[in-house]
Scaffold this active site. Structure first.
Site, PDB file in Angstrom:
ATOM      1  N   GLY A 189      -5.263  -8.715   8.662  1.00  0.00           N
ATOM      2  CA  GLY A 189      -5.363  -8.388  10.096  1.00  0.00           C
ATOM      3  C   GLY A 189      -4.277  -9.026  10.941  1.00  0.00           C
ATOM      4  O   GLY A 189      -4.200  -8.768  12.137  1.00  0.00           O
ATOM      5  N   VAL A 190      -3.442  -9.869  10.322  1.00  0.00           N
ATOM      6  CA  VAL A 190      -2.356 -10.475  11.102  1.00  0.00           C
ATOM      7  C   VAL A 190      -1.138  -9.546  11.098  1.00  0.00           C
ATOM      8  O   VAL A 190      -0.961  -8.748  10.185  1.00  0.00           O
ATOM      9  CB  VAL A 190      -1.943 -11.878  10.569  1.00  0.00           C
ATOM     10  CG1 VAL A 190      -3.070 -12.863  10.723  1.00  0.00           C
ATOM     11  CG2 VAL A 190      -1.496 -11.815   9.131  1.00  0.00           C
ATOM     12  N   LYS A 198      -1.083  -8.258  -3.450  1.00  0.00           N
ATOM     13  CA  LYS A 198      -2.316  -7.476  -3.443  1.00  0.00           C
ATOM     14  C   LYS A 198      -1.921  -6.007  -3.407  1.00  0.00           C
ATOM     15  O   LYS A 198      -1.236  -5.563  -2.485  1.00  0.00           O
ATOM     16  CB  LYS A 198      -3.154  -7.830  -2.205  1.00  0.00           C
ATOM     17  CG  LYS A 198      -4.458  -7.070  -2.129  1.00  0.00           C
ATOM     18  CD  LYS A 198      -5.197  -7.364  -0.832  1.00  0.00           C
ATOM     19  CE  LYS A 198      -4.740  -6.560   0.335  1.00  0.00           C
ATOM     20  NZ  LYS A 198      -5.001  -5.114   0.302  1.00  0.00           N
ATOM     21  N   ASP A 209       0.823  -1.221   0.000  1.00  0.00           N
ATOM     22  CA  ASP A 209       0.000   0.000   0.000  1.00  0.00           C
ATOM     23  C   ASP A 209       0.856   1.270   0.000  1.00  0.00           C
ATOM     24  O   ASP A 209       0.360   2.342   0.321  1.00  0.00           O
ATOM     25  CB  ASP A 209      -0.910   0.020   1.247  1.00  0.00           C
ATOM     26  CG  ASP A 209      -1.952  -1.084   1.213  1.00  0.00           C
ATOM     27  OD1 ASP A 209      -2.746  -1.107   0.255  1.00  0.00           O
ATOM     28  OD2 ASP A 209      -1.963  -1.943   2.129  1.00  0.00           O
ATOM     29  N   GLY A 234       0.754  -7.178   5.158  1.00  0.00           N
ATOM     30  CA  GLY A 234       1.361  -5.984   4.588  1.00  0.00           C
ATOM     31  C   GLY A 234       2.563  -5.513   5.361  1.00  0.00           C
ATOM     32  O   GLY A 234       3.684  -6.011   5.205  1.00  0.00           O
ATOM     33  N   LYS A 263     -11.422  -2.302  -3.555  1.00  0.00           N
ATOM     34  CA  LYS A 263     -12.687  -2.471  -2.810  1.00  0.00           C
ATOM     35  C   LYS A 263     -13.823  -1.733  -3.513  1.00  0.00           C
ATOM     36  O   LYS A 263     -14.398  -0.777  -3.028  1.00  0.00           O
ATOM     37  CB  LYS A 263     -12.548  -2.034  -1.359  1.00  0.00           C
ATOM     38  CG  LYS A 263     -11.625  -2.946  -0.600  1.00  0.00           C
ATOM     39  CD  LYS A 263     -11.777  -2.838   0.894  1.00  0.00           C
ATOM     40  CE  LYS A 263     -10.781  -3.735   1.594  1.00  0.00           C
ATOM     41  NZ  LYS A 263      -9.379  -3.368   1.349  1.00  0.00           N
ATOM     42  N   GLN A 270      -1.863  -5.417  12.504  1.00  0.00           N
ATOM     43  CA  GLN A 270      -3.183  -5.124  13.104  1.00  0.00           C
ATOM     44  C   GLN A 270      -3.458  -5.979  14.345  1.00  0.00           C
ATOM     45  O   GLN A 270      -4.540  -5.922  14.910  1.00  0.00           O
ATOM     46  CB  GLN A 270      -4.291  -5.318  12.074  1.00  0.00           C
ATOM     47  CG  GLN A 270      -4.250  -4.279  10.953  1.00  0.00           C
ATOM     48  CD  GLN A 270      -5.394  -4.441   9.963  1.00  0.00           C
ATOM     49  OE1 GLN A 270      -6.540  -4.614  10.345  1.00  0.00           O
ATOM     50  NE2 GLN A 270      -5.065  -4.396   8.687  1.00  0.00           N
ATOM     51  N   ALA A 329     -17.228  -0.528  -5.088  1.00  0.00           N
ATOM     52  CA  ALA A 329     -18.556  -0.424  -4.455  1.00  0.00           C
ATOM     53  C   ALA A 329     -19.423   0.583  -5.207  1.00  0.00           C
ATOM     54  O   ALA A 329     -20.032   1.464  -4.604  1.00  0.00           O
ATOM     55  CB  ALA A 329     -18.425  -0.017  -2.993  1.00  0.00           C
TER      56      ALA A 329
HETATM   57  P1  BMP Z   1      -1.351  -4.696   7.057  1.00  0.00           P
HETATM   58  O1  BMP Z   1      -0.888  -6.144   7.202  1.00  0.00           O
HETATM   59  O2  BMP Z   1      -0.243  -3.749   6.751  1.00  0.00           O
HETATM   60  O3  BMP Z   1      -2.228  -4.262   8.175  1.00  0.00           O
HETATM   61  O4  BMP Z   1      -2.236  -4.644   5.723  1.00  0.00           O
HETATM   62  C1  BMP Z   1      -3.454  -5.287   5.625  1.00  0.00           C
HETATM   63  C2  BMP Z   1      -3.968  -5.189   4.220  1.00  0.00           C
HETATM   64  O5  BMP Z   1      -5.222  -5.864   4.155  1.00  0.00           O
HETATM   65  C3  BMP Z   1      -4.203  -3.776   3.712  1.00  0.00           C
HETATM   66  O6  BMP Z   1      -3.827  -3.751   2.345  1.00  0.00           O
HETATM   67  C4  BMP Z   1      -5.710  -3.565   3.822  1.00  0.00           C
HETATM   68  O7  BMP Z   1      -6.239  -2.780   2.775  1.00  0.00           O
HETATM   69  C5  BMP Z   1      -6.234  -4.988   3.695  1.00  0.00           C
HETATM   70  N1  BMP Z   1      -7.475  -5.242   4.432  1.00  0.00           N
HETATM   71  C6  BMP Z   1      -7.550  -5.081   5.809  1.00  0.00           C
HETATM   72  O8  BMP Z   1      -6.583  -4.701   6.451  1.00  0.00           O
HETATM   73  N2  BMP Z   1      -8.721  -5.382   6.428  1.00  0.00           N
HETATM   74  C7  BMP Z   1      -9.828  -5.789   5.766  1.00  0.00           C
HETATM   75  O9  BMP Z   1     -10.835  -6.050   6.389  1.00  0.00           O
HETATM   76  C8  BMP Z   1      -9.760  -5.939   4.376  1.00  0.00           C
HETATM   77  C9  BMP Z   1      -8.568  -5.668   3.722  1.00  0.00           C
HETATM   78  O10 BMP Z   1      -8.486  -5.826   2.421  1.00  0.00           O
END
Ligand code: BMP
Length: 244
Positions: free
Chosen positions: A193-194, A51, A25, A215, A83, A197, A85
């Site tokens: 989310g891993v 992605k 990103d 990411g 995404k 996050q 919409a």
């Molecule tokens: P990161 O591991 O840096 O948090 O990145 C997570 C990635 O997953 C980002 O590209 C975000 O757009 C995507 N993403 C997310 O974090 N949560 C969602 O519910 C859906 C996603 O696509």
């Protein structure tokens, strides 16, 4: 016509023994493109898909990204994460541009519904034999306010119209487990989310997901290859256990 997306990502998972999709990103134009190119060079044995998010697309432009996708298309599947919409004709135009740029699959929100919404994307995907991935729940807390309440119906839409996969959060594993129960093996489940996050590496895979979207823990690491290997080892441990 069946899209090659599902077959290709599973082949790559088998070849590389990896369940990692890299989320990229970064948004500083030419520099981001160089960074992405370097990551694609170094991670090809450990990551199955790339992605690419909206910040990168907006800052590098689709033409430059298209050249990068062409260069690495044998090594990875490429997923466009805009995404989507919108209404049907706009979804159709946007997805055509993304598929023509070389992306194998496009991520869309499911809450817009099919008629006059998702149908533009699904029709374009079918025409070009490309993949569609539907968001059925998100990793942030606010996803509970609206989307999560209809997650099951979003899974049904994905199944009914032949999406290849869904996005569901590694931060709320019950949802991933429920998606797997509903969809069986008909949909790939990709879990963000891993790492950055908060969910531990392997959380999504333990709950039945096929892939983890990762990411910043990899892109921001001083040693992305070592970080990807660390995640792979954890996935291998979990999948090994599951096989027993
Ligand atoms: P990161 O591991 O840096 O948090 O990145 C997570 C990635 O997953 C980002 O590209 C975000 O757009 C995507 N993403 C997310 O974090 N949560 C969602 O519910 C859906 C996603 O696509």
């Amino acid at each position: 016509m069946e899209s090659g997306f599902r077959r290709r990502i599973l082949e790559k998972a088998f070849e590389k023994k990896s369940r990692v999709v890299l989320a990229f990103d970064e948004h500083n134009g030419v520099e981001a493109l160089g960074r992405l190119s370097a990551l694609c060079e170094s991670l090809s044995e450990h990551v199955v898909g790339i992605k690419i998010g909206l910040p990168t697309m907006l800052s590098t432009g689709l033409n430059s990204l298209s050249m990068l996708v062409e260069r690495f298309k044998e090594d990875y599947v490429f997923i466009s994460d805009v995404k989507m919409a919108d209404v049907s004709h706009v979804n159709s135009l946007a997805s055509r541009l993304l598929y023509d740029a070389g992306f194998d699959a496009v991520i869309s929100h499911g809450f817009i519904g099919y008629e006059g919404g998702l149908e533009g994307l699904f029709n374009e995907a079918k025409r070009l034999a490309k993949g569609v991935i539907i968001v059925v729940s998100m990793s942030h807390a606010g996803s509970r306010d609206f989307i999560d309440q209809v997650a099951d119906r979003l899974v049904q839409i994905a199944l009914k119209h032949g999406a290849e996969g869904v996005v569901a959060p590694a931060t709320r594993l019950r949802i991933v487990e429920e998606v797997r129960k509903t969809a069986g093996s008909s949909l790939l489940i990709l879990t963000p989310g891993v790492g950055a996050q908060g969910a531990p590496y392997g959380a999504g895979i333990s709950a039945g997901a096929d892939f983890e979207i990762i990411g910043r823990s990899i892109t921001g690491s001083t040693n992305p290859v070592e970080k990807a290997l660390e995640v792979k080892r954890e996935h291998g441990r979990i999948l090994g256990q599951r096989a027993c």
